[in-house]
Scaffold this motif. Structure first.
Motif, PDB file in Angstrom:
ATOM      1  N   CYS B 127      54.613 105.212   2.804  1.00 23.34           N
ATOM      2  CA  CYS B 127      55.506 106.377   2.711  1.00 23.34           C
ATOM      3  C   CYS B 127      54.879 107.460   1.822  1.00 23.34           C
ATOM      4  CB  CYS B 127      56.855 105.977   2.151  1.00 23.34           C
ATOM      5  SG  CYS B 127      57.941 107.390   1.872  1.00 23.34           S
ATOM      6  N   PRO B 128      54.628 108.653   2.357  1.00 24.21           N
ATOM      7  CA  PRO B 128      53.908 109.678   1.606  1.00 24.21           C
ATOM      8  C   PRO B 128      54.792 110.473   0.649  1.00 24.21           C
ATOM      9  CG  PRO B 128      54.393 110.486   3.796  1.00 24.21           C
ATOM     10  CD  PRO B 128      54.919 109.086   3.733  1.00 24.21           C
ATOM     11  N   THR B 129      56.092 110.309   0.760  1.00 22.50           N
ATOM     12  CA  THR B 129      56.969 111.127  -0.085  1.00 22.50           C
ATOM     13  C   THR B 129      57.566 110.340  -1.232  1.00 22.50           C
ATOM     14  OG1 THR B 129      58.924 110.540   1.189  1.00 22.50           O
ATOM     15  CG2 THR B 129      57.712 112.489   1.914  1.00 22.50           C
ATOM     16  N   ALA B 131      59.965 108.401  -0.650  1.00 24.71           N
ATOM     17  CA  ALA B 131      61.366 108.203  -0.265  1.00 24.71           C
ATOM     18  C   ALA B 131      61.694 106.714  -0.275  1.00 24.71           C
ATOM     19  CB  ALA B 131      61.631 108.792   1.115  1.00 24.71           C
ATOM     20  N   LEU B 132      60.760 105.929   0.239  1.00 22.95           N
ATOM     21  CA  LEU B 132      60.943 104.483   0.204  1.00 22.95           C
ATOM     22  C   LEU B 132      60.540 103.988  -1.169  1.00 22.95           C
ATOM     23  CD1 LEU B 132      59.682 103.638   3.737  1.00 22.95           C
ATOM     24  CD2 LEU B 132      61.649 102.481   2.712  1.00 22.95           C
ATOM     25  N   VAL B 142      65.296 103.268   1.413  1.00 22.71           N
ATOM     26  CA  VAL B 142      64.935 104.667   1.681  1.00 22.71           C
ATOM     27  C   VAL B 142      65.899 105.579   0.921  1.00 22.71           C
ATOM     28  CG1 VAL B 142      64.396 106.354   3.484  1.00 22.71           C
ATOM     29  CG2 VAL B 142      64.705 103.949   4.104  1.00 22.71           C
ATOM     30  N   CYS B 147      63.438 111.514   2.065  1.00 19.70           N
ATOM     31  CA  CYS B 147      62.708 111.301   3.324  1.00 19.70           C
ATOM     32  C   CYS B 147      62.582 112.605   4.101  1.00 19.70           C
ATOM     33  CB  CYS B 147      63.450 110.269   4.166  1.00 19.70           C
ATOM     34  SG  CYS B 147      62.762 110.084   5.812  1.00 19.70           S
ATOM     35  N   ASN B 148      61.368 112.896   4.561  1.00 20.17           N
ATOM     36  CA  ASN B 148      61.195 114.101   5.371  1.00 20.17           C
ATOM     37  C   ASN B 148      60.909 113.766   6.829  1.00 20.17           C
ATOM     38  OD1 ASN B 148      58.556 113.372   5.499  1.00 20.17           O
ATOM     39  ND2 ASN B 148      57.762 115.071   4.265  1.00 20.17           N
ATOM     40  N   GLY B 149      61.111 112.482   7.133  1.00 21.92           N
ATOM     41  CA  GLY B 149      61.012 112.101   8.540  1.00 21.92           C
ATOM     42  C   GLY B 149      59.607 112.098   9.095  1.00 21.92           C
ATOM     43  N   CYS B 150      58.619 111.823   8.225  1.00 24.95           N
ATOM     44  CA  CYS B 150      57.245 111.833   8.739  1.00 24.95           C
ATOM     45  C   CYS B 150      57.026 110.714   9.742  1.00 24.95           C
ATOM     46  CB  CYS B 150      56.244 111.726   7.595  1.00 24.95           C
ATOM     47  SG  CYS B 150      56.172 110.078   6.885  1.00 24.95           S
ATOM     48  N   GLY B 151      57.846 109.660   9.650  1.00 22.45           N
ATOM     49  CA  GLY B 151      57.758 108.599  10.660  1.00 22.45           C
ATOM     50  C   GLY B 151      56.667 107.582  10.419  1.00 22.45           C
ATOM     51  N   TYR B 152      55.964 107.736   9.313  1.00 26.59           N
ATOM     52  CA  TYR B 152      54.843 106.820   9.094  1.00 26.59           C
ATOM     53  C   TYR B 152      55.329 105.388   8.890  1.00 26.59           C
ATOM     54  CZ  TYR B 152      49.983 105.878   7.758  1.00 26.59           C
ATOM     55  OH  TYR B 152      48.699 105.437   7.723  1.00 26.59           O
ATOM     56  N   CYS B 153      56.406 105.242   8.141  1.00 28.38           N
ATOM     57  CA  CYS B 153      56.949 103.917   7.884  1.00 28.38           C
ATOM     58  C   CYS B 153      57.279 103.211   9.198  1.00 28.38           C
ATOM     59  CB  CYS B 153      58.212 104.030   7.032  1.00 28.38           C
ATOM     60  SG  CYS B 153      59.412 105.207   7.697  1.00 28.38           S
ATOM     61  N   ALA B 171      64.350 108.552   8.372  1.00 28.34           N
ATOM     62  CA  ALA B 171      64.190 107.125   8.643  1.00 28.34           C
ATOM     63  C   ALA B 171      65.326 106.355   7.986  1.00 28.34           C
ATOM     64  CB  ALA B 171      62.843 106.647   8.107  1.00 28.34           C
TER      65      ALA B 171
HETATM   66  S1  SF4 Z   1      59.853 108.809   7.391  1.00 35.50           S
HETATM   67 FE1  SF4 Z   1      59.459 106.955   6.295  1.00 35.50          FE
HETATM   68  S2  SF4 Z   1      57.458 107.201   5.468  1.00 35.50           S
HETATM   69 FE2  SF4 Z   1      58.169 109.205   6.023  1.00 35.50          FE
HETATM   70  S3  SF4 Z   1      59.130 110.026   4.221  1.00 35.50           S
HETATM   71 FE3  SF4 Z   1      60.737 109.047   5.368  1.00 35.50          FE
HETATM   72  S4  SF4 Z   1      60.798 107.024   4.543  1.00 35.50           S
HETATM   73 FE4  SF4 Z   1      58.865 107.862   3.888  1.00 35.50          FE
END
Ligand code: SF4
Ligand SMILES: Nc1nc2c(c(=O)[nH]1)N[C@H]1C(S)=C(S)[C@@H](COP(=O)(O)OP(=O)(O)OC[C@H]3O[C@@H](n4cnc5c(=O)[nH]c(N)nc54)[C@H](O)[C@@H]3O)O[C@H]1N2
Ligand SMILES: Nc1nc2c(c(=O)[nH]1)N[C@H]1C(S)=C(S)[C@@H](COP(=O)(O)OP(=O)(O)OC[C@H]3O[C@@H](n4cnc5c(=O)[nH]c(N)nc54)[C@H](O)[C@@H]3O)O[C@H]1N2
Ligand code: SF4
Ligand code: SF4
Ligand code: SF4
Ligand code: SF4
Ligand SMILES: [Mo]
Lengths: 313, 292, 855
Positions: B127-129, B131-132, B142, B147-153, B171
């Motif tokens: 998670c780059p932010t 948020a997790l 989370v 969370c900015n919804g990057c979707g990486y998780c 997420a």
């Molecule tokens: S989408 Fe997932 S990885 Fe991305 S910021 Fe939100 S919780 Fe973190």
């Protein structure tokens, strides 16, 4: 055969999956992300091209490189933000620097590169600036910035491979040893493509050959050495994209080498290299997504791994 | 980084909590699950999760399909021939059965799935932010305001748990009811479960209980009983939410041998570094070659 | 049970974990089967044959708990010479009257029992006996050796002799080994040291022989000594939260609170006639005090207006004139005999059999009041029901004026729930009801007030009942207009009217008008002025019977007839099963529970010759509410369809009864009319037109008629569409595809559903034929987030004669792939089936089908 035959009914879990549903979840990304991979690579390749041009005093390469780098970078930035679920929260990425997150690392690399590449590109505008002082100061700043961008560029080009590999998508993860080479090669080839269009000088041609070689070598390994996990890269849309990419790369390299001196041929081969680079990224992107969508690619290799671990050797 | 990316670990202290409370978790014993879905509903009620749409899936009695941004507990239903001794329908000698059809033994497996709150959580790692985050209870949560919804998780979870919600962009997944356990309450799903198929408690205690349970079942002839996610030596360093299953994990839609993706991250960076050097080298070669 | 009582099922899981073996005997493999050790699939509607087989097994192998049987059951009683069994009369008992299709029960009596006579022409009559038992003399000839050929034991033995394992296999489709496994497990787990509980629910009740299903279970439990003992019993898992409460303080037409019968216009002209019909002078047992209970009830109703001179207002009570059951009423609405109707917390348009008749009935009212949480099908039938497209109900022309009143839900009001163990539990209000929603209590209190205001000056005799009602309750709540539910519970508990003290037990009730009490069996719930139902002492802080959690009627007894947990001498049958016993030193009954016996009456007590009532109960008469103090293996009177359960085929079956010429229950309640046709069964022709058996029941995910679940997204998403479950074999036979459409047809209707092909259903081999059973949930209707056709449209109205419950667990049908026709074409389509089945207008279903009748 069972007396019941194959009549449709509440399906029995034959294949040992849950109604054929995916186990890992495909990344929720659109092709924006694939485009980002390409433009990021292009920015990196162009910045290296520019630095080479700067070092070997080829202003046309330098200028084309720097300007492309900035343009590609801007496109990258757009694609990156566009694919967020909450684009207005892009800056949350800058809350933390997280070594375990390639995306976090990438964002910082991207930012560092952006500052440098931006400065380098702005320096190209020196002749047009009214201020004498600026006209004087900008080129040396640009030179430093250009070298700085070049220093970060290889990281920018290759971190995206880690970004994809560091996921549960089976075929992306399995490809982690080679994917950085594919992306590095692809970035070089695309940078070279810019060079071939701007100034088909020998360095650009050599860069094209080396980049293509790297890309083809890596892609070949990914497509052949990963067992079942190579399959998603050779079949379906990913397979078609990668095959087309390979053909265009070959064409581009051939044009670069054979069309020496001919600007049109060179420019066309530059274009094919650029297109090939994009196709490769889209192919790799699609292959990973496809591997996540079919539970076979999750289950079978993990089962094999388990039986290897459990069998006494 | 070493041990922080894989292997046995107590995640909360590792994440920097001093005097962290004991790690809390779930032991979901599918051998007593009756598929009532009370857990699924209780979770949605408590967490105000939206519904998942009204689709008859025909996957036995499962009509929500799987874990998702809108389903944080999910009950799977599997209809299959069974091992003879347990949960059986009468054998093939059934006179009531039509002659031409052979009656195989039959069983109906039910299993309530949830986020595993991995010791090494891929989602959290990538998670780059930020948020997790790892809670003091060793769980993974989370923060919806970050969370900015990057979707990486989503792509990183080896179990396909966490998911981005359509229309919302962020997420979502099980929080192990962080807002309840902090007050000493039991998570909503476990609280609602009538048969104690979902047991909540200190992970160490649950692991012991699970070992006893699986031994008891085996002694009763349920040879297929097995634990899943309890082993600290597994690819994710053990799950904070682990299971007793009656068949192979993949039958329930679980990966048979999940490994946290970041286990290989150092290697990935090494390969990337090598590629980067190669790239730089190639440029040098390209430019320093003889001028024609 | 796991499907419909998941919370209760935790105890089955617990028992399993402690080593119990779980059998699930059910036509289909359900969530319950999934957790059982053994699922025994059987044909729906054949349980009496199965259970009769168990009785035969017990008697042939002498597995009964003999000491218990001799002491506490009527096994030794000698039955009248005139009695003839079904074995002699091809499926009929002696006394059958072909004119009325009922029995003159005189010949069923114990030897020497007064002959009482006229046939039970009016159905649901025995419901009056629900807890007080029909009249029998307090003593009749007995043979404790059980050898007399006419003693109950021997009669039982002969009656069930033909229910052999082979017959069970042929009839139920259960393999003999499986069946014998069940027999062995049941008997081995019963006796001195062990007890077995029998838990049933509507899979047993919703049959034309529903009461006899349960009787069969009760006989087994008595033979095995499982009644009145801890871990034993016959337990009904109830449905809606206070279904038990709604029979105790009934919503039934033929009962008054505390199982006092509703007076009959002819038989109970006077107060004395009515009381004597309850207490049966000369009989033993607690009903001898019926007058005290009845007077107290009338005092609660009419307060000071009830005096000895006006027979406590007896004449103000309504009188029964016949069948006023809910199904009769629906048909009466169609016939224009009923003009207005209140519908509270019920959704008959979806939940009741013959949905079309229900809706057509409601569409023929002048007014209808619906109180519900949601706008349900029974409130919108005039515009949204299936009769719209067929043109049978046209909104513009439907004359019914519907008043919809939003109701407060259980969380929005306070009061008690009475659950299956007869336990009252007080509930607090959690939140205020939204908007205009109000409690039932509010509604009736204020409606009553307005009606009384209107009638204030009336001198018409018919208005006096309402004018004289006590109608004053404390008003509470934010608006100050909500009657206090605790006040009502106090009224139910009853007062000593001379002191104003709340009564502690019904023993304090008097026949002289000095006490009141709204439901005598509930007296004690406000003992010592404390709301006993609100007690919530945790189990770990009291003994394992947990007497201080809530309050159970009568007198907070948790197990009825618990005198039977001790042997005739008053000692526990075994240490393990110690529950209530005689303490010789103290000279009283004691134990873990409140003894269900006179506290100081010793086991050795024998009543004098002329004793009656409580004094006539001997020290070993454990079943103190029965006229003879015994548990009944054989019912010498009181049941409409016979003294012993006998296998009859369901009203709709494609199988000819293998045991008797008499095909179906000869006393079942049929409403033979063109809007309620019955599919033909053998020996009638054309049963092959409806070649499959279908059953309906519940999904965990929905609740009954769906009003409370199809309105909720979290439940609707879990089961979003009406479906039908079929076996792979049936799917092949009819070309049905998984998730494709199919429609199901009966003589009443055709409905459509999505197909779920699943091995959880299995064809059975019955009488050498393959019988396919299909299964339908009955939760769908036309309102809510998810809608679909209603299973009840398929079902006709055929009722159990004793309690008037509909046979909705089994019927015959056809199933075809694809959707059903719509509009008028649908009517024509069903009509086509009727014609092929020979169901022409004016058709009558044969009732008596014995050889004699045929020949
Ligand atoms: S989408 Fe997932 S990885 Fe991305 S910021 Fe939100 S919780 Fe973190
Ligand atoms: N989730 C949920 N819970 C409920 C309800 C609900 O609607 N939803 N309803 C409540 C109400 S009102 C009630 S009354 C109870 C009812 O509770 P249950 O009686 O348990 O409910 P059903 O599902 O109608 O029927 C039980 C079983 O009887 C089987 N059955 C049908 N015919 C026969 C037969 O002839 N013999 C045998 N042995 N089995 C047969 C059916 O296959 C079914 O599995 O549940 C209550 N609880
Ligand atoms: N085919 C078939 N038919 C069956 C059965 C079967 O097994 N098969 N089962 C039968 C059984 S056991 C039952 S109990 C019936 C149930 O049939 P119904 O009683 O007709 O159906 P419900 O949906 O339970 O209706 C209860 C209604 O009460 C409303 N309600 C809830 N609480 C309150 C309240 O406090 N006040 C008021 N005024 N309304 C309230 C709910 O919203 C709901 O609409 O169905 C019967 N029908
Ligand atoms: S199961 Fe997936 S979502 Fe849950 S903690 Fe592990 S990696 Fe994260
Ligand atoms: S712990 Fe809480 S959030 Fe997680 S599944 Fe259970 S109820 Fe939902
Ligand atoms: S609440 Fe418990 S028993 Fe019900 S489905 Fe969930 S885990 Fe299974
Ligand atoms: S709905 Fe209520 S009564 Fe029914 S099982 Fe659940 S808790 Fe018990
Ligand atoms: Mo019910």
């Amino acid at each position: 055969m069972s007396p019941r035959g194959d009549r449709p009914m509440v399906p029995r879990a034959d294949f040992k999956s849950y109604y054929g549903r995916p186990i890992v979840r495909p990344a929720p990304w659109t092709h924006d992300v694939a485009a980002y991979l390409f433009t990021g690579g292009l920015a990196a390749g162009s910045a290296l091209l520019a630095a080479g041009g700067q070092a070997t005093r080829r202003p046309r390469l330098r200028r084309a490189g720097r300007i492309t780098a900035l343009g590609a970078l801007a496109a990258s930035g757009y694609f990156l933000v566009a694919d967020l679920g909450r684009p207005e929260r892009f800056h949350h990425m800058l809350r933390v620097a997280k070594p375990t997150s390639p995306m976090s690392t990438g964002v910082w690399v991207f930012s560092a590169f952006g500052v440098a590449a931006g400065a380098a590109a702005v320096a190209e505008a020196a002749p047009l600036v009214p201020s004498r002082f600026a006209r004087k100061v900008l080129p040396p700043v640009g030179a430093v910035a250009g070298l700085g961008a070049a220093a970060v560029a290889p990281a920018l080009a290759t971190y995206t491979a880690v970004l994809l590999s560091d996921t549960a998508a089976p075929s992306w993860h399995a490809a982690y040893p080679e994917m950085p080479f594919v992306f590095a090669g692809s970035a070089l080839a695309s940078g070279a493509g810019v060079g071939l269009i701007a100034d088909p000088a020998p360095p650009a041609r050599r860069m094209a050959v080396l980049g293509a070689a790297l890309e083809l070598y890596g892609a070949r390994r990914i497509e052949t050495t990963k067992g079942l996990l190579s399959e998603p890269y050779t079949t379906g849309r990913a397979g078609r994209l990668l095959r087309a990419g390979r053909a265009l790369t070959a064409l581009g390299v051939a044009g670069a080498v054979l069309g020496r001196g001919n600007r049109v041929v060179s420019a066309l081969s530059g274009l094919s290299l650029l297109t090939a680079s994009a196709l490769t990224r889209f192919g790799i992107f699609d292959g990973g997504i496809a591997s996540a969508k079919d539970p076979r690619y999750t289950v079978v290799p993990q089962r094999e791994r388990l039986s290897r671990r459990n069998s006494p050797d | 980084m070493g041990n922080s990316l894989y292997g046995p670990l107590d995640p909360a202290p590792d994440a920097g909590y001093e005097n962290a409370p004991p790690r809390m978790g779930f032991f979901t014993d599918t051998s007593v699950c009756i598929g009532c879905k009370a857990c699924e509903v209780a979770c949605k009620e408590w967490n105000a999760v939206p519904d998942d749409g009204f689709d008859l899936l025909g996957q036995s009695y499962d009509n929500t399909g799987g874990l998702s941004a809108n389903t944080w507990r999910h009950v799977a239903f599997i209809e299959q021939p069974s091992e003879p001794v347990f949960l059986g329908m009468p054998g093939s000698d059934l006179p009531g059965r039509a002659e031409d059809a052979e009656r195989t033994d039959f069983r109906w497996l039910m299993m309530s799935n949830v986020c595993k709150h991995c010791t090494h959580a891929g989602c959290l790692d990538v998670c780059p932010t930020g948020a997790l985050f790892r809670t003091e209870f060793g769980t993974v949560v989370v923060q919806e305001d970050i969370c900015n919804g990057c979707g990486y998780c989503v792509a990183a979870c080896p179990y396909g748990v966490i998911d981005r919600r359509e229309g919302d962009g962020r997420a979502w997944k099980c929080t192990m009811c962080y807002d309840r356990i902090g007050d000493g309450l039991t998570p909503a799903c476990a609280q609602a479960c009538p048969t104690q198929s979902i047991q909540y408690g200190e992970l160490d205690v649950l692991r012991l209980a699970a070992t006893e349970r699986v031994e008891k079942l085996r002694a009763e002839g349920v040879a297929s009983a097995r634990l899943y996610g309890h082993d600290e030596e597994d690819g994710v360093g053990g799950d904070g939410a682990f299971f007793l299953l009656l068949d192979e994990p993949e039958v329930y839609g679980l990966p048979p041998d999940p490994v946290v993706t970041t286990k290989d991250l150092p290697d990935m960076w090494k390969r990337a570094g090598l590629a980067a050097l190669t790239m730089a080298g190639a440029v040098v070669v390209a430019f320093l070659g003889r001028r024609p | 049970m796991a499907e419909a009582h998941p919370v209760g099922f935790q105890w089955v899981v617990e028992a399993k974990n402690r080593g119990a073996r779980i059998f699930h005997i059910d036509p289909r493999f359900s969530r319950t089967s999934a957790l059982a050790h053994t699922h025994v699939p059987m044909r729906a509607g054949a349980d009496i044959a199965f259970l009769g087989g168990v009785i035969n097994y017990i008697l042939t192998n002498e597995k009964d708990f003999r000491e218990y049987v001799v002491a506490y059951t009527n096994a030794s009683m000698i039955v009248s010479e005139d009695f003839r069994d079904t074995e002699e009369l091809d499926g009929l008992f002696s006394g059958y009257d072909t004119e009325t299709n009922t029995y003159v029960q005189a010949s069923w009596a114990y030897e020497g029992m007064e002959q009482h006579d006229e046939p039970h022409a009016d159905t649901a009559e025995p419901m009056r006996h629900e807890s007080h038992g029909p009249p029998v003399p307090r003593d009749s000839p007995r043979d404790p050796t059980l050898q007399h050929p006419r003693c109950v034991y021997q009669i039982l033995k002969r009656h069930y002799a033909r229910y052999t394992p082979e017959v069970v296999e042929r009839l139920c489709g259960v393999p003999q080994e499986k069946f014998l496994e069940v027999c062995a497990a049941w008997t081995e787990n019963s006796g001195r040291e062990r007890t077995t509980a029998l838990v049933y629910s509507v899979g047993w009740t919703q049959h034309s022989v529903g009461v006899q299903y349960i009787r069969t279970g009760a006989i087994i439990q008595l033979l095995l000594g499982n009644m009145g003992r801890p871990g034993g019993g016959v337990l009904a898992l109830r449905g809606h939260a206070s279904i038990q409460g709604s029979t105790d303080i009934p919503t039934l037409f033929n009962l008054l609170p505390g199982y006092l019968p509703m007076p009959h216009h002819e038989k109970h002209e006077t107060f004395e006639q009515w009381i004597d019909a309850i207490r049966h002078p000369g009989q033993k047992g607690y009903w001898s005090k019926a007058e005290s209970y009845a007077v107290s009830l009338l005092k609660a109703y009419f307060g000071t207006a009830a005096t000895e001179d006006n027979d406590w207002g007896f004449d103000w009570l309504p009188r029964l004139t016949g069948d006023h059951g809910t199904y009769r009423q629906a048909l009466d609405m169609i016939d224009g005999k009923i003009r207005g109707y209140f519908l509270l917390g019920q959704n008959p348009a979806v939940g009741s059999a013959n949905g079309r008749a229900q809706r057509l009935g409601m569409a023929n009212l002048e007014w209808l009041v619906v109180r519900d949480l949601y706008m349900i099908e029974s409130a919108t039938f005039w515009k949204g029901g299936p009769e719209g497209p067929t043109g049978e109900i046209v909104p513009e022309r439907c004359r019914t004026e519907v008043f919809f009143m939003p109701a407060a839900s259980h969380a929005e009001k306070e009061g008690t729930f009475t659950q299956t163990q007869r336990m009252l539990q007080w509930r607090e209000k959690a939140v205020d009801p939204p908007g205009d929603a109000r409690s039932e209590l509010w509604f009736f209190y204020h409606l009553g007030k307005r009606v009384r205001e209107r009638l204030a000056g009336s001198t018409l005799p018919r208005d006096q009942a309402i004018r004289n009602l006590t109608w004053d309750y404390d008003l509470i709540g934010a608006r100050g207009d909500e009657p206090d539910a605790a006040d009502v519970l106090k009224e139910i508990n009853g007062y000593d009217l001379t002191t104003g003290r709340l009564l502690s037990t019904f023993n304090e009730m008097k026949p002289d008008g000095s006490t009141s009490g709204g439901c005598w069996i509930y007296t004690g719930v406000f003992k010592d002025g404390v709301n006993q139902a609100a007690r919530r002492k945790p189990g770990r802080e009291q003994n394992w019977v947990a007497p201080e959690w809530g309050w159970a009627w009568p007198a907070n007894r948790r197990t009825l007839y618990n005198r039977a947990s001790a042997d005739p001498d008053g000692n526990p049958w075994s240490e393990r099963k110690r529950y209530v016993w005689w303490d010789n030193a103290a000279g009283e009954w004691t134990g873990h529970d409140v003894p269900d016996f006179e506290k100081t009456k010793p086991p050795s007590y024998r009543p004098p010759e002329d004793a009656t009532g409580v004094a006539a109960i001997a020290g070993d008469d454990a079943f103190i509410m029965q006229g003879d103090g015994k548990g009944w293996l054989y019912a010498p009177s009181g049941l409409i369809d016979g003294p012993m359960p006998t296998h009859y085929e369901p009203a709709e079956s494609m199988v000819r009864n293998p045991l008797y010429g008499q095909q179906s229950n000869p006393t079942r309640k049929v409403y033979d009319r063109d809007d309620n046709l019955t599919n033909p069964s053998p020996p009638e022709k054309h049963s092959e037109v409806f070649p499959y058996v279908f059953s309906t029941s519940r999904l965990t995910e929905h609740h009954t008629a769906g009003g409370m679940s199809r309105q909720l997204a979290y439940l609707s998403e879990l089961q979003p569409e009406m479906f039908v479950e079929v076996s792979p074999e049936l799917a092949a036979e009819r070309g049905l595809t998984h998730l494709g459409w199919a429609h199901i047809v009966t003589a009443r209707a055709a409905i459509e559903a999505k197909v779920l092909v699943t091995s959880r259903l299995t064809p059975l081999r019955i009488e050498g034929r393959t019988i396919h059973q299909l299964w339908l949930p009955y939760h769908w209707g036309s309102e809510g987030l998810v809608t679909g056709d209603s299973a009840n449209d398929l079902i006709g109205i055929t009722l159990d004669p004793n309690v008037l419950i509909q046979e909705s667990k089994v019927g015959t049908c056809d199933i075809q792939p694809g959707r059903r026709p719509i509009g008028k074409a649908l009517l024509a389509y069903v009509e086509g089936y009727r014609r092929r089945a020979g169901l022409f207008p004016g058709h009558h279903t044969p009732i008596v089908t014995t050889e004699d009748a045929d020949g």
